[in-house]
Motif scaffolding. Sequence first.
Motif, PDB file in Angstrom:
ATOM      1  N   THR A 116       0.812  -1.222   0.000  1.00  0.00           N
ATOM      2  CA  THR A 116       0.000   0.000   0.000  1.00  0.00           C
ATOM      3  C   THR A 116       0.841   1.266   0.000  1.00  0.00           C
ATOM      4  O   THR A 116       0.609   2.159  -0.833  1.00  0.00           O
ATOM      5  CB  THR A 116      -0.974   0.001   1.191  1.00  0.00           C
ATOM      6  N   CYS A 172       2.475   1.801  -3.497  1.00  0.00           N
ATOM      7  CA  CYS A 172       1.521   2.170  -4.550  1.00  0.00           C
ATOM      8  C   CYS A 172       0.955   3.570  -4.323  1.00  0.00           C
ATOM      9  O   CYS A 172       0.820   4.356  -5.266  1.00  0.00           O
ATOM     10  CB  CYS A 172       0.393   1.143  -4.609  1.00  0.00           C
ATOM     11  N   GLU A 222       0.788   6.575  -6.972  1.00  0.00           N
ATOM     12  CA  GLU A 222      -0.554   6.932  -7.442  1.00  0.00           C
ATOM     13  C   GLU A 222      -0.896   8.380  -7.106  1.00  0.00           C
ATOM     14  O   GLU A 222      -1.592   9.062  -7.878  1.00  0.00           O
ATOM     15  CB  GLU A 222      -1.584   5.982  -6.833  1.00  0.00           C
ATOM     16  N   THR A 282      -0.384   1.799 -11.157  1.00  0.00           N
ATOM     17  CA  THR A 282       0.408   0.745 -10.523  1.00  0.00           C
ATOM     18  C   THR A 282      -0.171  -0.624 -10.849  1.00  0.00           C
ATOM     19  O   THR A 282      -1.369  -0.777 -11.071  1.00  0.00           O
ATOM     20  CB  THR A 282       0.464   0.913  -8.987  1.00  0.00           C
ATOM     21  N   GLN A 283       0.712  -1.599 -10.871  1.00  0.00           N
ATOM     22  CA  GLN A 283       0.340  -2.979 -11.179  1.00  0.00           C
ATOM     23  C   GLN A 283       1.181  -3.920 -10.325  1.00  0.00           C
ATOM     24  O   GLN A 283       2.381  -3.702 -10.145  1.00  0.00           O
ATOM     25  CB  GLN A 283       0.588  -3.271 -12.661  1.00  0.00           C
ATOM     26  N   ILE A 284       0.554  -4.948  -9.803  1.00  0.00           N
ATOM     27  CA  ILE A 284       1.252  -5.994  -9.051  1.00  0.00           C
ATOM     28  C   ILE A 284       1.129  -7.296  -9.814  1.00  0.00           C
ATOM     29  O   ILE A 284       0.052  -7.641 -10.313  1.00  0.00           O
ATOM     30  CB  ILE A 284       0.647  -6.163  -7.639  1.00  0.00           C
ATOM     31  N   THR A 301      -2.915  -3.804  -0.892  1.00  0.00           N
ATOM     32  CA  THR A 301      -2.545  -2.714  -1.780  1.00  0.00           C
ATOM     33  C   THR A 301      -3.696  -1.713  -1.856  1.00  0.00           C
ATOM     34  O   THR A 301      -4.677  -1.824  -1.111  1.00  0.00           O
ATOM     35  CB  THR A 301      -2.172  -3.237  -3.182  1.00  0.00           C
ATOM     36  N   THR A 302      -3.587  -0.743  -2.763  1.00  0.00           N
ATOM     37  CA  THR A 302      -4.620   0.265  -2.932  1.00  0.00           C
ATOM     38  C   THR A 302      -5.752  -0.258  -3.810  1.00  0.00           C
ATOM     39  O   THR A 302      -5.597  -1.246  -4.524  1.00  0.00           O
ATOM     40  CB  THR A 302      -4.024   1.517  -3.593  1.00  0.00           C
ATOM     41  N   CYS A 306      -4.853  -0.030  -7.665  1.00  0.00           N
ATOM     42  CA  CYS A 306      -3.797  -0.884  -8.205  1.00  0.00           C
ATOM     43  C   CYS A 306      -4.381  -2.022  -9.054  1.00  0.00           C
ATOM     44  O   CYS A 306      -5.329  -2.683  -8.648  1.00  0.00           O
ATOM     45  CB  CYS A 306      -2.958  -1.458  -7.074  1.00  0.00           C
TER      46      CYS A 306
END
Length: 222
Positions: free
Chosen positions: A102, A105, A109, A115-117, A127-128, A131
Amino acid sequence: MNYKINELFETIQGEGSFTGQPSIFIRLQGCPVGCSWCDTKHTWDIELDDQVSPDIMLAKKAETSQWANFSAEDILALVKEKHFKAKHIVITGGEPCMVDLTPLCETFEDLGYSTQIETSGTFEIITTEKCWVTVSPKIKMRGGYDILASAMSRANEIKHPVATEQNVDDLKELLAMHQVENTPVYLQPISQKKRATELAIATCIANNWRLSVQVHKYIGIE
Protein backbone atom coordinates in the motif's frame (compact mmCIF):
# COMPACT_ATOMS: atom_id res chain seq x y z
CA MET A 1 8.60 0.79 5.61
CA ASN A 2 11.51 -0.64 3.63
CA TYR A 3 11.26 -2.88 0.59
CA LYS A 4 13.92 -5.41 -0.39
CA ILE A 5 14.67 -4.46 -4.00
CA ASN A 6 16.59 -6.74 -6.37
CA GLU A 7 16.15 -4.66 -9.52
CA LEU A 8 14.65 -1.37 -10.64
CA PHE A 9 14.56 -0.48 -14.33
CA GLU A 10 12.50 1.11 -17.10
CA THR A 11 11.33 -0.96 -20.07
CA ILE A 12 8.22 -2.07 -21.98
CA GLN A 13 5.68 -4.34 -20.29
CA GLY A 14 5.71 -7.54 -22.33
CA GLU A 15 2.82 -9.48 -20.79
CA GLY A 16 -0.91 -9.36 -20.21
CA SER A 17 -3.26 -6.41 -20.58
CA PHE A 18 -0.50 -3.79 -20.46
CA THR A 19 1.64 -5.31 -23.22
CA GLY A 20 3.51 -2.51 -24.95
CA GLN A 21 3.10 -0.07 -22.05
CA PRO A 22 6.27 1.81 -21.02
CA SER A 23 6.81 0.72 -17.43
CA ILE A 24 9.07 1.03 -14.44
CA PHE A 25 9.71 -2.41 -12.96
CA ILE A 26 10.37 -2.79 -9.25
CA ARG A 27 11.53 -6.34 -8.54
CA LEU A 28 11.36 -7.44 -4.91
CA GLN A 29 13.50 -10.10 -3.29
CA GLY A 30 11.96 -13.21 -1.74
CA CYS A 31 9.66 -16.00 -2.94
CA PRO A 32 8.94 -19.41 -1.34
CA VAL A 33 6.56 -20.70 -4.04
CA GLY A 34 9.16 -22.69 -5.98
CA CYS A 35 8.05 -22.69 -9.64
CA SER A 36 10.23 -25.09 -11.62
CA TRP A 37 10.23 -22.89 -14.75
CA CYS A 38 10.82 -19.60 -12.90
CA ASP A 39 13.12 -17.26 -14.80
CA THR A 40 13.98 -15.17 -11.72
CA LYS A 41 15.21 -17.84 -9.30
CA HIS A 42 17.87 -15.40 -8.12
CA THR A 43 15.06 -13.57 -6.28
CA TRP A 44 13.90 -16.54 -4.21
CA ASP A 45 16.09 -16.36 -1.11
CA ILE A 46 16.50 -13.49 1.30
CA GLU A 47 20.00 -13.83 2.70
CA LEU A 48 21.54 -11.15 4.91
CA ASP A 49 24.86 -11.80 3.20
CA ASP A 50 23.25 -10.64 -0.06
CA GLN A 51 22.20 -7.27 1.33
CA VAL A 52 24.19 -4.49 -0.34
CA SER A 53 24.05 -0.73 -0.58
CA PRO A 54 21.55 0.84 -3.00
CA ASP A 55 24.43 1.99 -5.20
CA ILE A 56 25.83 -1.53 -5.53
CA MET A 57 22.40 -2.99 -6.28
CA LEU A 58 21.74 -0.40 -8.97
CA ALA A 59 25.15 -0.97 -10.55
CA LYS A 60 24.58 -4.69 -11.14
CA LYS A 61 25.29 -5.81 -14.71
CA ALA A 62 23.92 -9.34 -14.33
CA GLU A 63 21.18 -11.18 -12.45
CA THR A 64 22.26 -11.80 -8.86
CA SER A 65 20.59 -12.41 -5.51
CA GLN A 66 21.90 -9.10 -4.15
CA TRP A 67 19.24 -6.76 -2.78
CA ALA A 68 19.02 -3.40 -1.04
CA ASN A 69 16.53 -1.72 1.26
CA PHE A 70 14.51 1.16 -0.16
CA SER A 71 11.60 3.08 1.30
CA ALA A 72 8.79 4.14 -1.03
CA GLU A 73 10.19 7.67 -0.88
CA ASP A 74 13.66 6.37 -1.80
CA ILE A 75 12.22 4.61 -4.84
CA LEU A 76 10.35 7.71 -5.96
CA ALA A 77 13.50 9.81 -5.57
CA LEU A 78 15.47 7.30 -7.65
CA VAL A 79 12.85 7.28 -10.41
CA LYS A 80 13.09 11.06 -10.58
CA GLU A 81 16.89 11.01 -10.45
CA LYS A 82 17.04 8.63 -13.39
CA HIS A 83 14.55 10.76 -15.34
CA PHE A 84 12.37 7.78 -16.14
CA LYS A 85 9.52 8.77 -18.46
CA ALA A 86 7.13 5.83 -17.91
CA LYS A 87 4.06 6.49 -15.80
CA HIS A 88 3.19 2.86 -15.11
CA ILE A 89 4.73 1.02 -12.15
CA VAL A 90 5.00 -2.79 -12.17
CA ILE A 91 5.78 -4.41 -8.82
CA THR A 92 7.00 -7.96 -9.28
CA GLY A 93 9.46 -10.41 -7.80
CA GLY A 94 9.98 -12.78 -6.32
CA GLU A 95 6.59 -12.68 -4.67
CA PRO A 96 5.76 -9.04 -3.95
CA CYS A 97 2.66 -9.77 -1.87
CA MET A 98 4.76 -11.12 0.98
CA VAL A 99 4.71 -7.48 2.17
CA ASP A 100 2.23 -4.59 2.41
CA LEU A 101 2.43 -2.77 -0.92
CA THR A 102 0.00 0.00 0.00
CA PRO A 103 2.61 2.66 0.90
CA LEU A 104 4.57 2.00 -2.28
CA CYS A 105 1.52 2.17 -4.55
CA GLU A 106 0.11 5.23 -2.78
CA THR A 107 3.38 7.10 -3.20
CA PHE A 108 3.22 6.77 -6.96
CA GLU A 109 -0.55 6.93 -7.44
CA ASP A 110 -0.66 10.26 -5.58
CA LEU A 111 1.55 11.65 -8.36
CA GLY A 112 -0.57 10.30 -11.22
CA TYR A 113 1.22 7.02 -11.89
CA SER A 114 -0.72 3.81 -12.49
CA THR A 115 0.41 0.75 -10.52
CA GLN A 116 0.34 -2.98 -11.18
CA ILE A 117 1.25 -5.99 -9.05
CA GLU A 118 2.22 -9.37 -10.47
CA THR A 119 1.57 -12.09 -7.89
CA SER A 120 1.23 -15.86 -7.63
CA GLY A 121 -2.00 -15.53 -5.65
CA THR A 122 -0.56 -17.43 -2.69
CA PHE A 123 -0.33 -14.45 -0.30
CA GLU A 124 -2.89 -11.87 0.79
CA ILE A 125 -2.84 -8.90 -1.56
CA ILE A 126 -2.48 -5.73 0.48
CA THR A 127 -2.55 -2.71 -1.78
CA THR A 128 -4.62 0.27 -2.93
CA GLU A 129 -8.00 0.05 -4.61
CA LYS A 130 -6.62 1.63 -7.80
CA CYS A 131 -3.80 -0.88 -8.21
CA TRP A 132 -4.16 -3.34 -11.09
CA VAL A 133 -3.59 -6.87 -9.81
CA THR A 134 -2.30 -9.57 -12.13
CA VAL A 135 -2.70 -13.00 -10.55
CA SER A 136 -0.55 -15.66 -12.18
CA PRO A 137 -1.79 -18.63 -10.16
CA LYS A 138 0.99 -21.04 -9.30
CA ILE A 139 -0.84 -24.32 -8.80
CA LYS A 140 0.74 -27.39 -7.14
CA MET A 141 4.20 -25.87 -6.87
CA ARG A 142 7.06 -27.18 -4.76
CA GLY A 143 6.41 -24.70 -1.96
CA GLY A 144 2.98 -26.25 -1.31
CA TYR A 145 1.06 -22.97 -1.18
CA ASP A 146 -2.64 -22.82 -2.07
CA ILE A 147 -4.14 -20.16 -4.31
CA LEU A 148 -6.17 -17.86 -2.06
CA ALA A 149 -9.82 -17.11 -2.77
CA SER A 150 -9.17 -13.50 -1.81
CA ALA A 151 -6.47 -13.24 -4.47
CA MET A 152 -8.70 -14.67 -7.18
CA SER A 153 -11.53 -12.28 -6.31
CA ARG A 154 -9.15 -9.29 -6.30
CA ALA A 155 -7.57 -10.13 -9.67
CA ASN A 156 -8.04 -7.67 -12.51
CA GLU A 157 -6.56 -10.25 -14.86
CA ILE A 158 -5.42 -13.87 -14.60
CA LYS A 159 -2.24 -14.82 -16.44
CA HIS A 160 -1.47 -18.52 -16.45
CA PRO A 161 1.72 -20.22 -17.67
CA VAL A 162 1.04 -23.34 -19.77
CA ALA A 163 3.13 -26.15 -21.20
CA THR A 164 0.75 -29.13 -21.09
CA GLU A 165 -2.94 -29.99 -21.11
CA GLN A 166 -2.66 -30.60 -17.37
CA ASN A 167 -1.80 -26.93 -16.86
CA VAL A 168 -4.98 -26.00 -18.73
CA ASP A 169 -7.06 -28.47 -16.71
CA ASP A 170 -5.63 -27.11 -13.46
CA LEU A 171 -6.60 -23.58 -14.46
CA LYS A 172 -10.15 -24.58 -15.43
CA GLU A 173 -10.57 -26.33 -12.09
CA LEU A 174 -9.31 -23.25 -10.25
CA LEU A 175 -11.61 -20.89 -12.16
CA ALA A 176 -14.60 -23.12 -11.47
CA MET A 177 -13.71 -23.42 -7.80
CA HIS A 178 -13.61 -19.65 -7.36
CA GLN A 179 -16.44 -18.92 -9.82
CA VAL A 180 -14.30 -16.61 -11.93
CA GLU A 181 -16.30 -15.60 -14.99
CA ASN A 182 -15.68 -12.03 -16.10
CA THR A 183 -11.99 -11.57 -15.31
CA PRO A 184 -9.79 -11.59 -18.44
CA VAL A 185 -7.74 -14.79 -18.69
CA TYR A 186 -4.38 -14.87 -20.47
CA LEU A 187 -2.45 -18.02 -21.32
CA GLN A 188 1.32 -17.67 -21.47
CA PRO A 189 3.38 -20.42 -23.17
CA ILE A 190 6.23 -21.47 -20.89
CA SER A 191 9.64 -20.65 -22.40
CA GLN A 192 8.01 -19.79 -25.75
CA LYS A 193 8.20 -23.45 -26.76
CA LYS A 194 6.43 -24.35 -30.01
CA ARG A 195 4.14 -27.02 -28.55
CA ALA A 196 3.24 -24.84 -25.58
CA THR A 197 2.47 -21.93 -27.89
CA GLU A 198 0.29 -24.08 -30.15
CA LEU A 199 -1.58 -25.42 -27.11
CA ALA A 200 -2.09 -21.92 -25.73
CA ILE A 201 -3.42 -20.60 -29.05
CA ALA A 202 -5.88 -23.47 -29.48
CA THR A 203 -7.05 -23.20 -25.87
CA CYS A 204 -7.51 -19.42 -26.10
CA ILE A 205 -9.66 -19.81 -29.21
CA ALA A 206 -11.73 -22.60 -27.65
CA ASN A 207 -12.39 -20.68 -24.43
CA ASN A 208 -12.38 -17.08 -25.68
CA TRP A 209 -9.29 -16.37 -23.57
CA ARG A 210 -6.31 -14.23 -24.55
CA LEU A 211 -2.71 -15.01 -25.47
CA SER A 212 0.29 -13.49 -23.67
CA VAL A 213 3.55 -14.22 -25.48
CA GLN A 214 6.19 -12.40 -23.38
CA VAL A 215 6.95 -9.85 -26.07
CA HIS A 216 10.04 -8.60 -24.22
CA LYS A 217 11.72 -11.99 -24.67
CA TYR A 218 10.95 -12.15 -28.37
CA ILE A 219 12.46 -8.71 -29.03
CA GLY A 220 15.35 -9.20 -26.61
CA ILE A 221 14.78 -6.56 -23.93
CA GLU A 222 14.65 -6.82 -20.15
